[in-house]
Design a protein around this motif. Structure first.
Motif, PDB file in Angstrom:
ATOM      1  N   GLY A 152       0.766  -1.373  -0.047  1.00 37.42           N
ATOM      2  CA  GLY A 152      -0.126  -0.104  -0.200  1.00 37.42           C
ATOM      3  C   GLY A 152       0.609   1.319  -0.267  1.00 37.42           C
ATOM      4  N   GLU A 153       1.846   1.339  -0.176  1.00 36.13           N
ATOM      5  CA  GLU A 153       2.787   2.380  -0.060  1.00 36.13           C
ATOM      6  C   GLU A 153       4.127   2.554  -0.759  1.00 36.13           C
ATOM      7  N   CYS A 154       4.676   2.885  -1.630  1.00 39.16           N
ATOM      8  CA  CYS A 154       6.287   3.238  -2.939  1.00 39.16           C
ATOM      9  C   CYS A 154       6.152   4.201  -2.795  1.00 39.16           C
ATOM     10  N   ALA A 283       2.641  10.984 -15.490  1.00 33.48           N
ATOM     11  CA  ALA A 283       1.125  10.075 -15.842  1.00 33.48           C
ATOM     12  C   ALA A 283       0.696  10.395 -13.797  1.00 33.48           C
ATOM     13  N   MET A 284       1.237   8.979 -13.783  1.00 34.84           N
ATOM     14  CA  MET A 284       0.946   8.827 -11.773  1.00 34.84           C
ATOM     15  C   MET A 284       0.594   9.921 -10.786  1.00 34.84           C
ATOM     16  N   TRP A 285       1.689  11.206 -11.259  1.00 33.68           N
ATOM     17  CA  TRP A 285       1.672  12.823 -10.299  1.00 33.68           C
ATOM     18  C   TRP A 285       0.295  12.747 -10.317  1.00 33.68           C
ATOM     19  N   ALA A 286       0.240  13.339 -12.116  1.00 35.59           N
ATOM     20  CA  ALA A 286      -1.110  14.323 -12.448  1.00 35.59           C
ATOM     21  C   ALA A 286      -2.062  13.376 -11.773  1.00 35.59           C
ATOM     22  N   VAL A 405      -5.437   6.496  -4.351  1.00 35.93           N
ATOM     23  CA  VAL A 405      -4.479   6.457  -3.989  1.00 35.93           C
ATOM     24  C   VAL A 405      -3.700   8.365  -4.231  1.00 35.93           C
ATOM     25  N   GLU A 406      -2.887   8.279  -3.420  1.00 34.82           N
ATOM     26  CA  GLU A 406      -2.464   9.728  -2.749  1.00 34.82           C
ATOM     27  C   GLU A 406      -1.227   9.938  -2.408  1.00 34.82           C
ATOM     28  N   MET A 407      -0.837  10.927  -2.482  1.00 37.89           N
ATOM     29  CA  MET A 407       0.660  11.439  -2.069  1.00 37.89           C
ATOM     30  C   MET A 407       1.156  11.004  -0.185  1.00 37.89           C
ATOM     31  N   ALA A 408       2.405  10.256   0.027  1.00 41.67           N
ATOM     32  CA  ALA A 408       2.693   9.906   0.983  1.00 41.67           C
ATOM     33  C   ALA A 408       3.880  10.517   1.509  1.00 41.67           C
ATOM     34  N   LYS A 423      12.483  11.445 -10.294  1.00 38.40           N
ATOM     35  CA  LYS A 423      13.169  11.725  -9.413  1.00 38.40           C
ATOM     36  C   LYS A 423      12.395  10.577  -7.915  1.00 38.40           C
ATOM     37  N   ARG A 424      11.249  10.787  -7.735  1.00 41.64           N
ATOM     38  CA  ARG A 424      10.589  10.789  -6.990  1.00 41.64           C
ATOM     39  C   ARG A 424       9.239  11.179  -6.118  1.00 41.64           C
ATOM     40  N   LEU A 425       8.204   9.893  -6.354  1.00 38.52           N
ATOM     41  CA  LEU A 425       7.290  10.045  -6.049  1.00 38.52           C
ATOM     42  C   LEU A 425       6.438   9.091  -5.179  1.00 38.52           C
ATOM     43  N   PRO A 426       6.660   9.354  -3.390  1.00 42.26           N
ATOM     44  CA  PRO A 426       5.846   8.366  -3.120  1.00 42.26           C
ATOM     45  C   PRO A 426       4.609   8.335  -2.583  1.00 42.26           C
ATOM     46  N   ILE A 427       3.700   7.315  -2.844  1.00 42.73           N
ATOM     47  CA  ILE A 427       2.177   7.551  -2.911  1.00 42.73           C
ATOM     48  C   ILE A 427       2.163   5.986  -2.275  1.00 42.73           C
ATOM     49  N   ARG A 428       0.383   6.643  -1.439  1.00 42.51           N
ATOM     50  CA  ARG A 428      -0.263   5.725  -0.904  1.00 42.51           C
ATOM     51  C   ARG A 428      -1.093   5.243  -1.556  1.00 42.51           C
ATOM     52  N   PHE A 429      -1.427   3.822  -1.673  1.00 39.39           N
ATOM     53  CA  PHE A 429      -2.485   3.018  -2.158  1.00 39.39           C
ATOM     54  C   PHE A 429      -3.045   2.049  -1.786  1.00 39.39           C
TER      55      PHE A 429
END
Length: 432
Positions: A152-154, A283-286, A405-408, A423-429
């Motif tokens: 759930g987080e990466c 795309a994921m960030w957006a 999904v949301e920012m973590a 270069k870095r996109l921490p997400i919780r999903f």
């Protein structure tokens, strides 16, 4: 009205400096500069300490027209990427007068460019890529499974987006999976040379007069050593991969030179995955920032090709390329001189208000979407169809399983005025 000269179109210093400032591409200041330039000086002249003056094309129409006129605007006469005077001098001293450490398709003009491009063009045509679709889908499904196993987080960049297209292109090229981490590290050091986290740590002798890290020739040497061994192996025992094709290619009836073979390997091994990774992460960030767009594409998976194109426009991983005038000419009302240097700002063209409605909005259903992220004309990206296919397949596998999904944490872009992206996109999903 008669054509005006460079002196009439000088870009204000603060905006000019942003064009050569890696950090400005990481914190979005570059988009403020592009917006100002499009409105006030769409074909201006930048003068920056330690760098030769250069024209700056920021409008979609001008970038298209320059890309059409390959005889007038050359890639290979001077550096094809923005380079300081000190770095240019150093390269020319090392390369016997040539401004290029590498000679890839990017640094070539006719008559060489079409001959070298034709060597591998067939591999990247849609009809041939169809044969790879199931193979790519297996890789994509494995990537999604690995993401689901993260609990759930990466960091979506470093744990998903980087590795999927890397594995695809290395499989096509013929690089063993065990060597993929090495290829990834070298690619990041090549494209992220100006990023304090991604570039090799320079010693004092590798710092330019502007106090910036100079390009580390060791990256090229490491690539050369790797691909020299691979090339020798494929010449001795050819297999059904792209490395075998390059190793055994001929130009004008003679074997391709080692120098140009190395350039070919390196551009396929780096551009073949890095830009796709950036657009996927973009795309994921957006989508995290625009949950309404995520809901829209999840509700209608036929919008995935639109999501792919919009994420490529939105991210525009290749920010700039340089061209050189081959003759005196009048262009966009400016009097340009032979050997003038010119910067194509693709990320600006892709936010041009005259071409894109609400260009600063991310819209998965944007149509038409005439973005310039793959270039145009003779130098149109060889791997564009592969990149779009990879991204389409990944989202086809991921979106039906992605519940939320949301920012973590705090995301970050790389610092580079040539090729950059997340270069870095921490997400919780949550995934099914």
């Amino acid at each position: 009205m008669s054509a005006t000269t460079a002196a009439d179109h000088m870009i204000p210093q603060a905006h000019a400096d942003h064009l050569a400032m890696p950090a400005a591409y990481a914190d979005n200041r570059i988009h403020d500069t592009y917006r100002w330039l499009r409105a006030n000086e769409p074909m201006g002249m930048a003068k920056i300490d330690g760098i030769d003056p250069f024209w700056v094309a920021t409008k979609h129409a001008d970038i298209l027209e320059i890309s059409r006129q390959n005889d007038l605007f050359h890639n290979g006469d001077r550096a094809a990427t923005l380079t300081s005077q000190a770095a240019d001098k150093r390269v020319r001293e090392m390369m016997g007068g040539s401004p290029h450490l590498l000679r890839t398709l990017v640094q070539m003009d006719a008559p060489d460019h079409p001959k070298y491009r034709a060597l591998t063009q067939g591999w990247f045509m849609p009809q041939n890529l169809k044969k790879l679709e199931e193979r790519i889908r297996v890789i994509a499904r494995a990537s999604v499974d690995k993401m689901a196993a993260k609990g759930g987080e990466c960091d979506f960049v470093n744990e998903v987006a980087l590795h999927f297209p890397l594995h695809v292109i290395m499989t096509i090229l013929g690089v063993p999976e065990s060597d993929e981490p090495r290829m990834l590290k070298l690619t990041q050091e090549l494209f992220g040379a100006t990023d304090p986290e991604l570039g090799r740590k320079p010693n004092e002798a590798q710092t330019t007069e502007r106090g910036e890290p100079a390009f580390d020739m060791g990256v090229i040497i490491d690539f050369n050593n790797y691909f020299s061994a691979l090339s020798a192996a494929r010449r001795a025992n050819p297999t059904d991969d792209l490395a075998s094709l390059i190793a055994n290619s001929q130009i004008n009836g003679a074997p391709i030179s080692d120098f140009e073979a190395m350039g070919y390997y390196i551009i396929v091994a780096t551009a073949g995955h890095d830009t796709t990774s950036s657009s996927t992460a973009g795309a994921m960030w957006a989508l995290v920032d625009n949950p309404g767009q995520l809901r829209k594409v999840k509700a209608d998976l036929s919008l995935i090709p639109g999501l792919v194109d919009e994420s490529i426009r939105w991210t525009t991983p290749v920010k700039t390329f340089m061209r050189t005038l081959t003759a005196d000419t009048e262009f966009a009302g400016r009097q340009m001189k032979q050997n003038d240097w010119l910067m194509l700002c693709y990320a600006s063209g892709n936010r041009d208000e005259e071409v894109f409605e609400a260009p600063d909005e991310f819209r998965v259903d944007r149509s038409p979407n005439k973005h310039l992220a793959f270039g145009y004309g003779a130098h149109l990206c060889l791997g564009q169809h592969l990149a779009k296919m990879e991204m389409r397949i990944l989202w086809e596998e991921l979106l039906p399983r992605l519940e939320s999904v949301e920012m973590a944490g705090t995301p970050a872009m790389s610092e580079s005025f040539f090729v950059n992206g997340p270069k870095r996109l921490p997400i919780r999903f949550k995934m099914s």
